[in-house]
Design a protein around this motif. Structure first.
Motif, short mmCIF file in Angstrom:
data_model
loop_
_atom_site.label_atom_id
_atom_site.label_comp_id
_atom_site.label_asym_id
_atom_site.label_seq_id
_atom_site.Cartn_x
_atom_site.Cartn_y
_atom_site.Cartn_z
N ALA A 252 13.69 -0.07 -1.33
CA ALA A 252 13.29 -1.41 -0.90
C ALA A 252 11.77 -1.51 -0.79
N VAL A 253 11.13 -0.44 -0.38
CA VAL A 253 9.66 -0.42 -0.30
C VAL A 253 9.06 -0.26 -1.68
N ALA A 254 9.61 0.68 -2.46
CA ALA A 254 8.99 1.04 -3.73
C ALA A 254 8.95 -0.13 -4.71
N LYS A 255 9.95 -0.99 -4.70
CA LYS A 255 9.99 -2.08 -5.69
C LYS A 255 9.07 -3.24 -5.33
N GLU A 256 8.50 -3.23 -4.12
CA GLU A 256 7.62 -4.33 -3.70
C GLU A 256 6.18 -3.86 -3.55
N LEU A 257 5.81 -2.76 -4.18
CA LEU A 257 4.47 -2.20 -4.01
C LEU A 257 3.48 -2.82 -4.99
N GLY A 268 -20.81 4.69 0.17
CA GLY A 268 -20.38 6.02 -0.23
C GLY A 268 -18.89 6.26 -0.08
N PHE A 269 -18.07 5.34 -0.55
CA PHE A 269 -16.63 5.53 -0.40
C PHE A 269 -15.89 5.04 -1.63
N LYS A 270 -14.69 5.58 -1.79
CA LYS A 270 -13.72 5.13 -2.78
C LYS A 270 -12.37 5.07 -2.10
N ALA A 271 -11.67 4.00 -2.28
CA ALA A 271 -10.36 3.82 -1.65
C ALA A 271 -9.34 3.43 -2.72
N SER A 272 -8.14 3.95 -2.57
CA SER A 272 -7.05 3.60 -3.47
C SER A 272 -5.75 3.75 -2.70
N GLY A 273 -4.73 3.14 -3.22
CA GLY A 273 -3.43 3.25 -2.55
C GLY A 273 -2.45 2.22 -3.03
N TRP A 274 -1.35 2.15 -2.30
CA TRP A 274 -0.26 1.22 -2.59
C TRP A 274 0.13 0.51 -1.31
N ALA A 275 0.40 -0.77 -1.43
CA ALA A 275 0.80 -1.57 -0.27
C ALA A 275 1.89 -2.55 -0.69
N THR A 276 2.72 -2.92 0.26
CA THR A 276 3.79 -3.88 -0.03
C THR A 276 3.21 -5.28 -0.15
N TYR A 280 7.95 -8.28 1.26
CA TYR A 280 8.51 -7.19 2.08
C TYR A 280 7.81 -7.18 3.43
N HIS A 281 8.59 -7.01 4.49
CA HIS A 281 7.99 -6.86 5.81
C HIS A 281 8.98 -6.13 6.71
N ILE A 282 8.43 -5.39 7.66
CA ILE A 282 9.21 -4.62 8.62
C ILE A 282 8.71 -4.93 10.02
N ASN A 316 5.66 -11.65 13.33
CA ASN A 316 6.23 -10.33 13.69
C ASN A 316 6.60 -9.50 12.46
N GLY A 317 6.10 -9.87 11.30
CA GLY A 317 6.31 -9.07 10.10
C GLY A 317 5.13 -8.14 9.87
N HIS A 318 5.40 -6.92 9.42
CA HIS A 318 4.36 -5.91 9.23
C HIS A 318 4.54 -5.22 7.89
N PRO A 319 3.47 -4.63 7.35
CA PRO A 319 3.53 -4.05 6.00
C PRO A 319 3.72 -2.54 6.01
N PHE A 320 3.91 -2.01 4.81
CA PHE A 320 3.83 -0.58 4.53
C PHE A 320 2.58 -0.38 3.67
N VAL A 321 1.71 0.54 4.09
CA VAL A 321 0.46 0.78 3.36
C VAL A 321 0.22 2.28 3.26
N TYR A 322 -0.01 2.73 2.04
CA TYR A 322 -0.49 4.09 1.81
C TYR A 322 -1.92 3.99 1.32
#
Length: 722
Positions: A252-257, A268-276, A280-282, A316-322
């Protein structure tokens, strides 16, 4: 009775420990703690729970180049915690000092902390574990034919049984290292009794293994309970990041990333990742945060992400973030927490804002394309039998016609425009699009006004460490109006309604809003001033301007507007303000790119937004107001008032309305025609796109700067009654 009353204290009074006569006669002497006590205290700070021991062991294994990690757990890690890897292994000669405190291969001098690029560096993990558990290490390097096993107790290598040698034992084994931790906290009964449930500790271990399994690409992870046939976590080395997230957190998380990335050489930074995305919300935010590949926690980053998603998710909805954040090691202090759970780094506010803006843009883009697809597909016709059979499903061809669902017709009250290039409402008015001969300047005039020449400089960015600026930024974030910010982030520009009152119309979803773009510009430029503080662009004057002459223009105008002009001394006002600005010229140049020479020459003013130049007719008033309207005695109030004056200067001026159909523009100066064309272009193609990208709409803007004109659903209700 009297003696008894003097001895017995009231109920609830804390009894004092009995003291010896020696204690009463003088102060207690200071003594050094026993080394064993010192080591146990240090171990209790670093290894708080089994999951902390596991985290240290995983990081050591990854540092050793392992590509396979197997974890075995019994009774939540309190009875047994074993991790096996296929890394480089440990040399036999290093085994005697392996568990002594502050023994490490990753750090030689204190200055090395500024460039640390490994997980572990202090040499305390194994030492701490050996003081509160029975530790066994089995290791083999690739250069040896046999493995060696050593037992440790209290930081020292110890024999397996009394009377035997403490030397490492030769045994058969595979290349790599296996570390077995048994009876954790066996000699700290108070800490051991604090763990109520072994299943809770196992769940924490699973969470930690899952975090590193997602982050460590190319490394296989497995975790299982002792005695179980199957594994609780199993990730292959070839799995992608999305596949790893699917294994750990579900489909359920993976298909909404959605993938995001941000970087800035200034910070001086680099950022990367996956977020819903917004689908999608939890109930609780899940944040997998890695800074320089170390799993850490940050309440500031978590709070900023929640504020970003609040404009897209239901209440009251919250995300998934890597999020994987790589920062220049010289900007990071990794040695601020015993368990390395937290780190400090420079330019935290700027880095967080850059990441959140990138995620906001990604979410807005997903929302736009989702709305567009809905609009396109809703009016679709019935799928024919032929197209169904071509897809390989012939069962629908045999379905009776009566059982088929009728085509769903789109409800016009929910259809919204998603393309800003379509016809605008202002095109229906004759005054909105004047002919080139009547209302617009020539191409040469337009180009001369609207296309300034830019050049880049090699000036190093200034790192803002001022607490006053950080507080002002926090105040803006705290005053954020989430719904209105979402409207600006996803709006479609409709057109300018009134140039004199500075009104424009935008569409947000199925609603039409009237925006005071003057107030919106003020909020935007004030926020730009806080974000880019100390790093503004420059508008140079060639030739340079005489500061006093410019101030005199505003002072004389002010005297004309003053009722009691006899008491208004122009020369005194000009000299006072000029002296104030010249005296503070170094500060204004450093922080605001406003350069004034000691002789009183105005060389440059700050550039806040590319492709837009503020009206120079407002420059005298802007400079004059810097004297009495800026609080020069308090740092925070000084920056706040000066940035607000700068934002006021950048707000586009009010222009007279276009003549009606029965009037002509023959008497309108060419300068006003050119400025009108410039502002109209800037509003549509510069300001509102900038609002969409980075404006934080505040509650004060909502009160007087935004008006909801209509909602499609409400309009359709009116038409239905007609």
């Amino acid at each position: 009775m009297t003696d008894a009353m003097e001895i017995d204290e009231p109920r609830g009074t804390k009894r004092k420990a009995p003291s010896s006569p020696a204690d009463e006669s003088g102060p207690r002497r200071i003594k050094a703690l026993d080394q064993d006590v010192v080591n146990k205290i240090a171990a209790g700070e670093i290894i708080v729970a089994p999951v902390h021991a596991l985290k240290e062991l995983i990081e050591n294994a990854v540092d050793a180049g392992a590509t396979v990690l197997d974890v075995l757990v019994r009774e939540g890690g309190l009875k047994l915690l074993q991790i096996s890897d296929n890394g480089h292994g440990i040399d036999k000669e290093d085994l005697p000092i392996l568990c002594e405190r502050f023994t490490t291969s990753k750090l030689k001098k204190f200055e090395d902390l500024g460039n640390i690029a490994t997980y572990g560096f202090r040499g305390e993990a194994l030492a701490s574990i050996s003081h509160i558990a029975h530790l066994t290490v089995t290791t083999r390097t690739k250069d040896t034919d046999v493995a060696y096993r050593a037992l440790y107790n209290g930081g020292k290598i110890s024999p397996a049984k009394p009377g035997q040698s403490a030397e490492p034992t030769r045994i058969a084994g595979r290349p790599g290292t296996q570390i077995t931790v048994e009876d954790l906290f066996y000699n700290v009964p108070t800490r051991r009794r604090a763990f109520r449930s072994a299943s809770d500790e196992f769940n924490k271990i699973i969470d930690m293994v899952g975090r590193y399994a997602i982050h460590c690409a190319g490394v296989a992870f497995s975790c299982k309970k002792f005695g179980d046939a199957g594994t609780t976590v199993s990730v292959q080395a070839t799995n992608s990041t999305i596949e790893r997230i699917r294994h750990i957190h579900g489909g359920a998380v993976a298909k909404e990333l959605i993938e995001f990335a941000a970087s800035d050489d200034r910070w001086g930074f680099k950022a990367s990742g996956w977020a819903t995305n917004a689908n999608y919300h939890i109930k609780k935010t899940t944040l997998l945060l890695f800074i320089n590949h170390r799993s850490v926690e940050s309440s500031n980053i978590k709070k900023a992400l929640e504020q970003t998603y609040s404009a897209f998710l239901p209440k009251n909805g919250h995300p998934f973030v890597y999020l994987s954040l790589e920062i220049d090691p010289q900007r990071v202090d990794v040695n601020v927490h015993p368990t390395k759970r937290e780190v400090n780094f420079l330019n935290e506010d700027e880095i967080i804002q850059s990441i959140c803006e990138n995620i906001r843009d990604k979410l807005a883009a997903v929302d736009t394309s989702r709305t567009f697809m809905t609009q396109t597909l809703l009016p679709g016709s019935m799928i024919s039998d032929n197209s169904t059979q071509q897809d390989g499903d012939s069962s629908s061809a045999k379905t009776p016609a009566a059982s088929r669902k009728a085509p769903v017709r789109a409800n016009e009250s929910t259809m919204v425009r998603t393309d800003a290039s379509l016809r605008k409402i202002t095109s229906m008015f004759s005054v909105a699009s004047p002919s080139p001969a009547a209302g617009a300047p020539s191409n040469a005039t337009r180009d001369a006004v609207q296309e300034p020449v830019y050049e880049t400089t090699d000036r190093e960015p200034i790192v803002c460490r001022l607490s006053s600026v950080r507080e002002l930024r926090s105040e803006v974030r705290d005053d954020m109006h989430h719904e209105l910010t979402e409207v600006f982030a996803n709006h479609t520009f409709v057109g300018i309604v009134d140039e004199k009152r500075r009104l424009a119309a935008i569409q947000g979803g199925i609603k039409l809003f009237l925006i005071d773009y003057g107030r919106a510009c003020f909020e935007y430029f004030y926020q730009v001033g806080l974000t880019d503080f100390g790093n503004f662009g420059v508008i140079k004057f060639q030739p340079v301007l005489d500061l006093r002459a410019v101030l005199r223009i505003a002072a004389e105008q002010e005297k004309t507007n003053t009722a009691d002009d006899d008491t208004f001394d122009v020369d005194e006002v000009v000299d006072t303000v000029a002296d104030q600005l010249i005296e503070r010229r170094e500060m204004m140049l450093e922080y605001f790119s406003l350069e004034i020479s000691p002789a009183g020459e105005l060389l440059s003013i700050p550039l806040l937004l590319k492709d837009y130049t503020p009206s120079m007719a407002k420059l005298p008033q802007f400079l004059l107001r810097l004297g009495p309207h800026v609080n020069w005695t308090d740092e925070k109030l000084c920056f706040e008032s000066l940035l607000k004056e700068l934002a006021t200067f950048y707000v586009p001026e009010q222009l007279p309305t276009l003549p009606g159909s029965n009037e002509t523009e023959e008497n309108v100066p060419d300068e006003i025609k050119a400025r009108r064309a410039q502002i109209r272009r800037a509003v549509e193609h510069v300001f509102f796109p900038a609002f969409k990208a980075r404006l934080v709409a505040t509650k004060s803007l909502m009160k007087g700067g935004v008006l909801e004109l209509a909602s499609l659903k409400g309009l359709y209700r009116v038409f239905e009654r007609c």
